[in-house]
Scaffold this active site. Structure first.
Site, mmCIF file in Angstrom:
data_model
loop_
_atom_site.group_PDB
_atom_site.id
_atom_site.type_symbol
_atom_site.label_atom_id
_atom_site.label_comp_id
_atom_site.label_asym_id
_atom_site.label_seq_id
_atom_site.Cartn_x
_atom_site.Cartn_y
_atom_site.Cartn_z
ATOM 1 N N HIS A 129 -70.814 63.408 -1.350
ATOM 2 C CA HIS A 129 -71.652 62.514 -2.144
ATOM 3 C C HIS A 129 -72.116 63.220 -3.420
ATOM 4 C CE1 HIS A 129 -74.714 59.281 -2.657
ATOM 5 N NE2 HIS A 129 -75.416 60.276 -3.193
ATOM 6 N N GLU A 130 -72.639 64.425 -3.275
ATOM 7 C CA GLU A 130 -73.139 65.167 -4.441
ATOM 8 C C GLU A 130 -72.005 65.582 -5.371
ATOM 9 O OE1 GLU A 130 -76.135 64.903 -5.212
ATOM 10 O OE2 GLU A 130 -76.840 64.229 -3.254
ATOM 11 N N HIS A 153 -71.242 62.652 -7.545
ATOM 12 C CA HIS A 153 -72.131 62.588 -8.709
ATOM 13 C C HIS A 153 -71.656 63.545 -9.795
ATOM 14 C CE1 HIS A 153 -75.066 59.858 -7.159
ATOM 15 N NE2 HIS A 153 -75.565 60.684 -6.250
ATOM 16 N N HIS A 172 -74.429 55.831 -7.656
ATOM 17 C CA HIS A 172 -74.593 55.230 -6.334
ATOM 18 C C HIS A 172 -73.964 53.838 -6.319
ATOM 19 C CE1 HIS A 172 -78.261 57.951 -5.783
ATOM 20 N NE2 HIS A 172 -77.290 58.407 -5.017
#
Length: 114
Positions: free
Chosen positions: A46-47, A50, A56
């Protein structure tokens, strides 16, 4: 590890889980923090998402067509994580993805009890 590169993702043990979305305008090292509870495979992906420019999934400009965000149930201080992005400030790729690694889980940052 040392690098001769000007632009890179600096993954470090921090207090929280976070990364800037996409490359910094001015370049240079981009911090990616993996704090307590942030070292599971999904959170790391997830990070990293980014860091390469993914927002998101639940912040898409069209998200209200796919889900309901009950802002009153969001933990204090995390409301910004659920703000909808302006259509002209972001780009969507395909249909809304309920299985996206960039979509928070049902009870993520939930202040109530189950």
């Amino acid at each position: 590890r040392e690098t001769n590169e000007n632009d890179y993702v600096d993954i470090h043990k921090g207090d929280k889980c976070y990364s800037r979305v996409g490359k910094s305008f001015n370049g240079g090292p981009q911090p990616l923090s993996l704090g307590k509870g942030c070292t599971d495979f999904g959170t790391i992906l997830h990070e990293l998402g980014h860091s390469v420019g993914f927002n998101h999934e639940h912040s898409r400009s069209d998200r209200d067509e796919y889900l309901i965000v009950h802002k009153e149930n969001v933990l204090s201080g995390y409301e910004r994580d659920f703000e909808k992005l302006w259509e002209n400030k972001t780009r969507t790729i395909g249909d809304f993805d309920y299985d996206s690694i960039m979509l928070y889980g049902l009870l993520c940052l939930f202040k109530g009890s189950v």
